[in-house]
Design a protein around this motif. Structure first.
Motif, short mmCIF file in Angstrom:
data_model
loop_
_atom_site.label_atom_id
_atom_site.label_comp_id
_atom_site.label_asym_id
_atom_site.label_seq_id
_atom_site.Cartn_x
_atom_site.Cartn_y
_atom_site.Cartn_z
N LEU A 23 0.77 -1.23 0.03
CA LEU A 23 0.11 -0.02 -0.07
C LEU A 23 0.97 1.26 -0.02
CD1 LEU A 23 -2.70 -1.13 2.69
CD2 LEU A 23 -2.80 -1.24 0.04
N CYS A 24 0.18 2.34 -0.35
CA CYS A 24 0.95 3.60 -0.21
C CYS A 24 1.38 3.94 1.12
CB CYS A 24 -0.08 4.90 -0.39
SG CYS A 24 0.57 6.43 -0.15
N THR A 25 2.84 4.25 1.02
CA THR A 25 3.39 4.65 2.29
C THR A 25 3.18 5.64 3.05
OG1 THR A 25 5.24 5.55 1.04
CG2 THR A 25 5.72 3.40 1.36
N SER A 26 2.28 6.58 2.79
CA SER A 26 1.89 7.65 3.37
C SER A 26 0.64 7.53 3.88
CB SER A 26 1.65 8.92 2.48
OG SER A 26 1.31 10.08 3.02
N CYS A 27 -0.46 6.78 3.18
CA CYS A 27 -1.82 6.89 3.50
C CYS A 27 -2.32 5.44 3.65
CB CYS A 27 -2.65 7.86 2.86
SG CYS A 27 -3.03 7.22 1.20
N GLN A 28 -1.71 4.23 3.09
CA GLN A 28 -2.10 3.16 3.39
C GLN A 28 -3.40 2.83 2.57
OE1 GLN A 28 -0.15 0.62 5.26
NE2 GLN A 28 1.08 2.49 4.71
N LYS A 29 -3.39 3.35 1.27
CA LYS A 29 -4.54 3.27 0.26
C LYS A 29 -3.75 2.59 -0.86
CE LYS A 29 -7.91 5.14 2.70
NZ LYS A 29 -8.84 4.21 3.14
N PRO A 30 -4.60 1.86 -1.67
CA PRO A 30 -4.04 1.21 -2.88
C PRO A 30 -3.33 1.95 -3.85
CG PRO A 30 -6.32 0.56 -2.38
CD PRO A 30 -6.24 1.80 -1.59
N LEU A 31 -2.20 1.18 -4.46
CA LEU A 31 -1.40 1.92 -5.53
C LEU A 31 -2.14 1.47 -6.86
CD1 LEU A 31 1.69 1.43 -3.95
CD2 LEU A 31 0.55 3.35 -3.82
N PHE A 32 -2.18 2.59 -7.78
CA PHE A 32 -2.31 2.00 -9.16
C PHE A 32 -1.16 2.16 -10.13
CE2 PHE A 32 -7.08 3.02 -10.27
CZ PHE A 32 -7.30 1.85 -9.79
N ALA A 33 -0.87 1.41 -11.00
CA ALA A 33 0.29 1.52 -11.95
C ALA A 33 -0.24 2.57 -13.13
CB ALA A 33 0.47 0.05 -12.72
N VAL A 34 0.94 3.32 -13.30
CA VAL A 34 0.61 4.42 -14.45
C VAL A 34 1.34 4.00 -15.58
CG1 VAL A 34 0.73 6.81 -14.83
CG2 VAL A 34 0.00 6.05 -12.55
N VAL A 35 0.72 3.82 -16.73
CA VAL A 35 1.39 3.53 -17.98
C VAL A 35 1.56 4.73 -18.85
CG1 VAL A 35 1.23 2.04 -20.04
CG2 VAL A 35 0.61 1.20 -17.88
N ASP A 36 2.69 4.91 -19.57
CA ASP A 36 2.89 5.93 -20.62
C ASP A 36 2.18 5.36 -21.92
OD1 ASP A 36 3.64 7.52 -22.68
OD2 ASP A 36 5.64 7.63 -21.84
N LEU A 37 0.59 5.99 -21.76
CA LEU A 37 -0.31 5.49 -22.98
C LEU A 37 0.32 6.06 -24.29
CD1 LEU A 37 -3.37 5.73 -20.73
CD2 LEU A 37 -2.12 3.58 -21.71
N VAL A 38 0.99 7.23 -24.56
CA VAL A 38 1.32 7.82 -25.48
C VAL A 38 2.26 6.58 -26.15
CG1 VAL A 38 2.51 9.54 -26.89
CG2 VAL A 38 0.82 9.96 -25.03
N GLU A 39 3.42 6.40 -25.43
CA GLU A 39 4.26 5.42 -26.09
C GLU A 39 3.94 4.18 -26.31
OE1 GLU A 39 7.42 5.99 -27.14
OE2 GLU A 39 6.87 8.22 -26.92
N ALA A 40 2.82 3.60 -25.23
CA ALA A 40 2.32 2.33 -25.41
C ALA A 40 1.54 2.17 -26.68
CB ALA A 40 1.58 1.83 -24.44
N GLY A 41 0.78 3.20 -27.04
CA GLY A 41 0.10 3.45 -28.12
C GLY A 41 0.58 3.31 -29.53
N ARG A 42 1.75 3.54 -29.69
CA ARG A 42 2.75 3.48 -31.08
C ARG A 42 2.64 2.12 -31.50
NH1 ARG A 42 4.84 8.36 -31.37
NH2 ARG A 42 5.25 9.51 -29.40
N THR A 43 2.67 1.16 -30.65
CA THR A 43 2.58 -0.51 -31.09
C THR A 43 1.43 -1.04 -30.79
OG1 THR A 43 3.91 -0.91 -28.98
CG2 THR A 43 5.07 -0.74 -31.03
N THR A 203 -5.89 -8.66 -2.25
CA THR A 203 -6.89 -7.80 -3.08
C THR A 203 -6.38 -6.54 -2.96
OG1 THR A 203 -8.61 -9.36 -3.32
CG2 THR A 203 -8.97 -7.15 -3.81
N LEU A 204 -5.96 -5.71 -3.85
CA LEU A 204 -5.52 -4.20 -3.76
C LEU A 204 -4.34 -3.98 -3.05
CD1 LEU A 204 -9.18 -2.72 -4.28
CD2 LEU A 204 -7.20 -2.65 -6.05
N ARG A 205 -3.86 -4.91 -2.36
CA ARG A 205 -2.81 -4.45 -1.35
C ARG A 205 -1.43 -4.79 -2.13
NH1 ARG A 205 -4.12 -3.86 4.03
NH2 ARG A 205 -6.13 -4.22 4.75
N GLU A 206 -1.43 -5.13 -3.08
CA GLU A 206 -0.38 -4.87 -4.28
C GLU A 206 -1.04 -4.34 -5.51
OE1 GLU A 206 0.52 -7.08 -7.08
OE2 GLU A 206 -1.54 -7.31 -7.17
#
Length: 388
Positions: A23-43, A203-206
């Motif tokens: 979980l987030c080291t600050s507030c202990q809430k779930p983390l989301f993976a952030v993807v570079d969609l501009v680059e991903a969308g090239r292929t 669930t949502l803890r990773e």
């Protein structure tokens, strides 16, 4: 790989993806993976998808695993979207569909999340994985851990369906039965994980189980030729699938694959364990723990979900709702679905069919709308529920 960082779903704090994170080291809430969609969308393009393998890994560019790392896979994803014409016609719905997740490895949608989570955990150096489970998540972890040679430590309520317990043991997992609920199993893992050297994949803890689940949204859009349905009914325990689909819809809009229109999302729970339903009806932004939780649909027996604020926000944003169903109605309608559509659905999936009837009668779903029900697992794992 186009993964940039992990971001807290509550406070927005960024975290490194290159080491094991819970979980987030600050507030202990779930983390989301952030993807570079501009680059991903090239292929990753809509036109390229038909040439790729029929599995969730066809969307590899928006998944977290580096391109040169072989995923831990049993062929998950690529499940059928089936027209439910006979059931729909009987209640007055002309465009009803079932996304049948029972055809995944380990016979449930949990395979999607665990395939990605175990792949990333292995890549980042984990050797022992632990999870609390009411059944299907444990079976999935056992399978994927065995596939790649990791230890799996699974904590289950003692009244978990026997088929699930046997499945985990026979695949080689270390199974511990707990007197209590899935929350008690999670608490036991939290107490012991540091000393035992376990990485918690609850669930949502990773951050990566939700990445596997988001492929539900990508597949649904692709199967409907990039037109999302009007309504989705989803059985909700921890809610990772619902949350993951909503994330996928936002990503696909950023990729230019779909527009701004979203389905109305309905969370379906059991009357004996309905924290999301109760919170939604009160207009709350979080859900209090549900007392004395009980239901034969073990996947719905989650009295407190860590992603409750995300689920409730999605229901409100989409103009959807939350419905609770009695256990007896789930069991009754299982046979109705089976006799009309040829599917032995799980009690969780059956709950959605029951909820659909009540929503239609209440005028919350129109006869011409395109509606999708998610059957999250096979009824064969719940045979004890149907013994007479």
């Amino acid at each position: 790989m186009f993964l940039k960082h992990l971001e807290c779903t509550s406070c927005g704090l960024h975290h490194e993806w290159s080491r094991l994170q819970n979980l987030c080291t600050s507030c202990q809430k779930p983390l989301f993976a952030v993807v570079d969609l501009v680059e991903a969308g090239r292929t990753l393009t809509r036109e390229a998808l038909p040439t790729r393998q029929k599995s969730l890994w066809r969307y590899r560019e928006v998944l977290p695993l580096p391109a040169d790392v072989e995923p831990v896979s049993l062929g998950e994803g690529g499940t059928p979207l089936l027209r439910a014409a006979r059931f729909g016609d009987e209640i007055g719905l002309r465009n009803l569909w079932i996304k049948d997740e029972s055809q995944n490895p380990t016979q449930s949608f949990k395979a999607r999340g665990m395939a990605v989570a175990v792949s990333m955990a292995k890549h980042l150096g984990a050797t022992k994985l632990a999870v609390p489970s009411a059944g299907n998540a444990g079976g999935a972890l056992a399978a994927y851990a065995a596939r790649t040679g990791l230890e799996a430590h699974i904590f289950m309520p003692r009244d978990t369906p026997h088929a699930n317990i046997i499945e985990c043991r026979e695949i080689g997992a270390h199974v511990t039965l707990i007197d209590g609920l899935i929350t008690d199993c999670g608490a036991e893992i939290a107490r012991r994980k540091t000393t035992e050297g376990w990485f918690d994949v609850s669930t949502l803890r990773e951050p990566y189980r939700v990445e596997g689940k988001k492929t539900l949204g990508y597949e649904l859009a692709e199967q409907f030729d990039w037109q999302l349905p009007d309504v989705i009914l989803y059985p909700t325990g921890g809610g990772t699938g619902l949350i993951g689909m909503w994330k996928a819809f936002d990503e696909m809009e950023a990729l230019g694959w779909i527009g701004k229109k979203r389905p109305r999302m309905f969370s379906v729970q059991a009357t004996g364990c309905a924290p999301i339903v109760r919170a939604f009806e009160k207009g709350d932004s979080t859900a209090a723990e549900f007392p004395d939780a009980h239901t034969c649909a073990s996947g719905l027996r989650v009295p407190k979900a860590i992603g409750d604020f995300l689920i409730l926000n999605i229901l409100c944003q989409s103009n959807g709702g939350a419905v609770a169903v009695e256990d007896e109605e789930m069991i009754r309608i299982t046979r109705e679905v089976g006799s009309k559509e040829g599917l032995f659905v799980s009690p969780e999936g059956a709950a959605c069919f029951a909820a659909l009837k009540s929503l239609y009668r209440a005028g919350k779903i129109a006869s011409g709308e395109r509606v999708v029900i998610f059957n999250t697992g096979s009824g064969i794992k719940y045979v004890n529920c149907y013994e007479r």
